[in-house]
Design a protein around this motif. Structure first.
Motif, short mmCIF file in Angstrom:
data_model
loop_
_atom_site.label_atom_id
_atom_site.label_comp_id
_atom_site.label_asym_id
_atom_site.label_seq_id
_atom_site.Cartn_x
_atom_site.Cartn_y
_atom_site.Cartn_z
N ARG A 31 -23.91 9.31 102.88
CA ARG A 31 -24.98 9.92 103.51
C ARG A 31 -25.05 11.68 103.18
O ARG A 31 -26.02 12.14 102.45
CB ARG A 31 -25.32 9.97 104.95
CG ARG A 31 -26.38 10.83 105.54
CD ARG A 31 -26.58 10.34 107.19
NE ARG A 31 -27.94 11.24 107.67
CZ ARG A 31 -27.66 12.48 108.38
NH1 ARG A 31 -26.22 12.82 108.60
NH2 ARG A 31 -28.56 13.11 108.69
N ALA A 32 -23.95 12.03 103.14
CA ALA A 32 -23.89 13.62 102.79
C ALA A 32 -23.86 13.62 101.47
O ALA A 32 -24.71 14.60 100.98
CB ALA A 32 -22.32 13.95 103.19
N PHE A 33 -23.59 12.57 100.54
CA PHE A 33 -23.39 12.76 99.03
C PHE A 33 -25.01 12.63 98.67
O PHE A 33 -25.31 13.39 97.76
CB PHE A 33 -22.74 11.57 98.46
CG PHE A 33 -22.78 11.70 97.10
CD1 PHE A 33 -23.28 10.40 96.51
CD2 PHE A 33 -22.17 12.61 96.35
CE1 PHE A 33 -23.19 10.54 95.09
CE2 PHE A 33 -22.11 12.64 94.84
CZ PHE A 33 -22.57 11.43 94.34
N THR A 34 -25.71 11.96 99.39
CA THR A 34 -27.24 11.63 98.98
C THR A 34 -28.02 13.06 99.39
O THR A 34 -28.81 13.44 98.45
CB THR A 34 -27.92 10.42 99.90
OG1 THR A 34 -26.88 9.54 99.86
CG2 THR A 34 -29.12 9.79 99.36
N ILE A 35 -27.54 13.50 100.49
CA ILE A 35 -28.38 14.73 100.83
C ILE A 35 -27.99 16.02 99.93
O ILE A 35 -28.79 16.67 99.55
CB ILE A 35 -28.16 15.14 102.27
CG1 ILE A 35 -28.77 14.16 103.29
CG2 ILE A 35 -28.45 16.69 102.64
CD1 ILE A 35 -28.34 14.41 104.75
N ALA A 36 -26.66 16.14 99.58
CA ALA A 36 -26.15 16.98 98.56
C ALA A 36 -26.92 16.90 97.46
O ALA A 36 -27.21 18.14 96.61
CB ALA A 36 -24.91 16.99 98.57
N LEU A 37 -27.04 15.72 96.88
CA LEU A 37 -27.58 15.32 95.46
C LEU A 37 -28.96 15.73 95.50
O LEU A 37 -29.70 16.45 94.41
CB LEU A 37 -27.53 13.95 95.15
CG LEU A 37 -26.21 13.40 94.37
CD1 LEU A 37 -26.51 11.97 94.12
CD2 LEU A 37 -25.84 14.29 93.14
N GLU A 38 -29.83 15.37 96.59
CA GLU A 38 -31.16 15.68 96.74
C GLU A 38 -31.41 17.46 96.58
O GLU A 38 -32.29 17.88 95.95
CB GLU A 38 -31.84 15.38 97.94
CG GLU A 38 -32.20 13.88 97.76
CD GLU A 38 -32.32 13.40 99.23
OE1 GLU A 38 -32.39 13.82 100.17
OE2 GLU A 38 -32.63 11.85 99.25
N LYS A 39 -30.35 18.15 96.95
CA LYS A 39 -30.50 19.44 96.95
C LYS A 39 -30.09 20.15 95.80
O LYS A 39 -30.20 21.25 95.47
CB LYS A 39 -29.57 20.00 98.13
CG LYS A 39 -30.14 20.11 99.45
CD LYS A 39 -29.23 20.69 100.60
CE LYS A 39 -29.87 20.22 102.03
NZ LYS A 39 -29.05 21.22 103.01
N SER A 40 -29.17 19.21 94.95
CA SER A 40 -28.59 19.86 93.92
C SER A 40 -29.29 20.36 92.87
O SER A 40 -29.11 21.21 92.11
CB SER A 40 -27.66 18.97 93.55
OG SER A 40 -28.06 17.80 92.70
N GLY A 41 -30.57 19.57 92.48
CA GLY A 41 -31.32 19.90 91.46
C GLY A 41 -30.88 19.45 90.10
O GLY A 41 -31.30 20.00 89.05
N ILE A 42 -29.91 18.51 90.31
CA ILE A 42 -29.37 18.21 88.72
C ILE A 42 -30.47 17.49 87.85
O ILE A 42 -31.15 16.54 88.43
CB ILE A 42 -28.36 17.10 89.04
CG1 ILE A 42 -27.01 17.53 89.75
CG2 ILE A 42 -27.88 16.37 87.68
CD1 ILE A 42 -26.24 16.82 89.86
N ALA A 43 -30.89 17.82 86.97
CA ALA A 43 -31.68 17.51 86.11
C ALA A 43 -31.49 16.00 85.56
O ALA A 43 -30.43 15.54 85.11
CB ALA A 43 -31.99 18.38 84.73
N GLY A 44 -32.43 15.32 85.71
CA GLY A 44 -32.29 13.71 85.06
C GLY A 44 -32.09 12.60 86.20
O GLY A 44 -32.11 11.54 85.75
N ILE A 45 -31.98 13.17 87.28
CA ILE A 45 -31.81 12.03 88.31
C ILE A 45 -33.39 11.67 88.81
O ILE A 45 -34.14 12.39 89.07
CB ILE A 45 -31.05 12.74 89.73
CG1 ILE A 45 -29.72 12.84 89.24
CG2 ILE A 45 -30.98 11.50 90.79
CD1 ILE A 45 -28.64 13.17 90.24
N VAL A 46 -33.31 10.24 88.95
CA VAL A 46 -34.66 9.57 89.21
C VAL A 46 -34.91 9.08 90.31
O VAL A 46 -35.79 9.06 91.00
CB VAL A 46 -34.91 8.62 87.87
CG1 VAL A 46 -36.13 7.81 88.25
CG2 VAL A 46 -35.05 9.23 86.59
N GLU A 47 -33.66 8.56 90.75
CA GLU A 47 -33.69 7.66 92.14
C GLU A 47 -32.37 7.67 92.71
O GLU A 47 -31.35 7.41 91.85
CB GLU A 47 -34.31 6.33 92.12
CG GLU A 47 -34.62 5.66 93.30
CD GLU A 47 -35.35 4.27 93.09
OE1 GLU A 47 -35.93 4.15 92.04
OE2 GLU A 47 -35.71 3.74 94.00
#
Lengths: 246, 333
Positions: A31-47
């Motif tokens: 859960r923490a990882f998913t939230i962190a990824l959503e905030k990270s703004g890493i280009a190219g993540i689709v889903e």
């Protein structure tokens, strides 16, 4: 920092695997990882697709390579402790328990457990169940934490149709059927809330990492909520986990 | 309204590139089984790559057009005819009001795609026009087409510039045996070396149990280290599940979002055009490749499609100097 394996799942997705067991701790990390990824703004993540012990990350290889992406994911994992994770909230789901129409198997579950129907309802409504993930069908929740006392085997012969909203028990699992579907679960009640409503702005109500608490209601309240849900005006109560319930 | 379904064929449904962002809620991606065929059909009629199309399975539908429009049919060859006369696949066709499109017989492949210039008038559900039939979500009323259904066009076109140039060589070629490239994993470590060897050297035959969810294959048993069960996790398009019994299943558009069987490998995107056209009796051999090759093939495919689009609908010219600077920033790491 959690010990995560990155695995190829074809050329436009990868699996970040956090372990090989079902546990609240691993689930909290995901859960923490998913939230962190959503905030990270890493280009190219689709889903992102979080599951029991892994998170599937779909990406666009035209924007980022597998190697570059996994490097950035390692960076997110290294900083995981410093990301603000909002406390999980609890979704309160009203349920009309028992009766031939709504909960035809409540009597069997009670008998199997050596308890009264009232005791089964009290135990079932006393736990905040972690939503480990959604899958199988839209809005179907894999819930953890049901009391051993209520463990009941599946029906020997599944029903052809279980109405949407049915609350059931199968083995150690409990949950809600979001749409009409065949199934072998022991049905102990029904919720008038639509776990899945295509007309709603957020069509699916529950979310992985959230908790569900069932609340017993009577027929009058069931009908009232059902009418509101049909009109799209019913809103389930949610509260932060740890807050004392009334 | 624009087209009337006189006969729905075996399984015809509205699909686009799939429903993205909702797998975390248990909503399958769905979408076309052969994405490349969809894109080529759309490019031929001047649509965006991922505009919704009709996916037709084996026995195609019979459609009466009530308004003029331009269409293109790609993928497998289901024998399209217009008012009884055979018409070309992989070519833009001008269809007039009153004409009937039919499909005579399956000649190759499994599925054909019909793109309509200007797109279909289907409301998107959760961001997509794809039909997820199991949960009755999206597309035309959440189901396959039936006799009597009437569909609308959003922006039909009586004509397109350079209509006679809007064609390309058919892209699906039937083979005695299909070489399908895969990337190993995510659970390849749960198979013995002998099991991996079997998977990569034997020929597997598609059984008659194949549909939009998956393709069950028959062939030599693939050996596990310790059974075929895992804690349920995500499943990508083209994932190859191998349950304990040892026979592979290729997971496709309507696959469930999570699954509890070991996955030995995953088909690469460039070969989705093969697995999206498989039917009973087809023979397959799995060929191992690496992520760099897979990515190069995927980008090459995108490039080929872009070139096709530019050849048919060139972008308006802009100032060269400005353009160079703009792209320079895009490619900066």
């Amino acid at each position: 920092m959690p010990n995560v394996r990155f695995l190829l799942t074809g050329d436009t997705s990868l699996s970040a695997e956090f372990g090989n067991e079902i546990s609240e701790e691993i689930n909290a990390q995901i859960r923490a990882f998913t939230i962190a990824l959503e905030k990270s703004g890493i280009a190219g993540i689709v889903e992102l697709v979080p599951t029991y012990r892994s998170c599937m990350i779909h990406y666009d290889p035209g924007v980022v390579t597998y190697a570059a992406l996994t490097k950035q994911l390692e960076g997110v994992l290294a900083r995981l402790d410093s990301v603000a994770i909002p406390p999980s909230d609890v979704l309160e789901v009203p349920v009309l328990y028992g009766g031939e129409e709504m909960g035809p198997d409540l009597a069997f579950v009670a008998e199997h457990a050596g308890l009264s129907e009232r005791e089964v309802i009290d135990i079932h409504t006393s736990t905040e169940y972690l939503i480990y993930m959604l899958g199988f069908t839209p809005g179907f929740t894999y819930l953890g934490g049901m009391s051993d006392k209520l463990e009941t085997p599946r029906l020997k012969q599944p029903r052809v149709k279980i109405p949407a909203g049915s609350v059931g028990i199968a083995g150690k699992q409990t949950g809600v059927y979001p749409i009409d579907s065949p199934g072998g679960w022991q049905l102990i009640g029904r919720t008038p809330v639509k776990m899945y409503d295509p007309k709603r702005e957020t069509p699916i109500l529950p979310k992985a990492g959230q908790y569900i608490k069932f609340r017993a209601i009577d027929r009058a309240e069931y009908d009232e909520i059902a009418a509101a849900a049909e009109a799209g005006s019913y809103v389930c109560r949610t509260y932060p986990r740890g807050e004392a319930t009334k | 309204m624009s087209i009337t379904v006189l006969n729905p064929g075996l399984l015809t449904s509205v699909q686009d590139a799939g429903r993205i962002g909702y797998q975390q809620f248990g909503v399958s991606v769905s979408g076309v089984m052969d994405p490349r065929a969809m894109k080529v059909a759309n490019i031929l009629v001047g649509n965006e790559d991922n505009e919704a199309v009709l996916e037709c399975t084996m026995m195609g539908p019979q459609l009466r057009f009530d308004v003029d429009n331009i269409i293109a049919i790609t993928g497998g060859d289901l024998g399209p005819t217009l008012d009884g006369q055979p018409v070309a696949n992989y070519a833009a066709l001008a269809v007039r009001a009153g004409q009937t499109l039919r499909f005579a017989a399956l000649r190759s492949g499994c599925r054909a795609y019909i793109a309509f210039a200007g797109g279909l008038d289907i409301p998107p559900v959760m961001g997509s026009r794809s039909t997820y039939m199991k949960a009755k979500i999206g597309g035309f009323e959440g189901r396959k087409l039936q006799k009597g259904d009437v569909l609308g066009f959003r922006a039909p076109k009586a004509d397109l510039p350079n209509l006679d140039q809007r064609r390309t060589a058919p892209e699906f070629a039937p083979q005695q045996e299909y070489a399908v490239r895969v990337l190993m994993g995510p659970q390849d470590d749960l198979f013995t070396p002998a099991g991996i060897q079997t998977f990569l050297s034997e020929t597997y035959v598609v059984t008659n149990e194949f549909d939009r969810m998956g393709c069950r294959m028959e062939g030599a048993v693939i050996e596990h280290v310790n059974g075929g069960d895992i804690i349920s996790d995500g499943i990508a398009f083209g994932a190859i599940q191998v349950p304990t019994a040892g026979k592979p299943i290729i997971m496709l558009a309507d696959r469930q979002t999570t699954g509890g069987y070991t996955k030995i490998a995953n088909v690469i995107t460039a070969d989705f055009r093969i697995i999206g056209q498989l039917k009973g009796g087809d023979r397959v051999r799995f060929v191992k490749t690496d992520i760099e090759t897979a990515r190069a093939e995927l980008l090459a495919e995108r490039d080929a499609l872009r070139k096709l689009r530019e050849a048919l609908d060139p972008a308006p010219k802009s100032e060269p100097k400005k353009e160079r600077g703009f792209f320079k920033n895009l490619f900066k790491k």
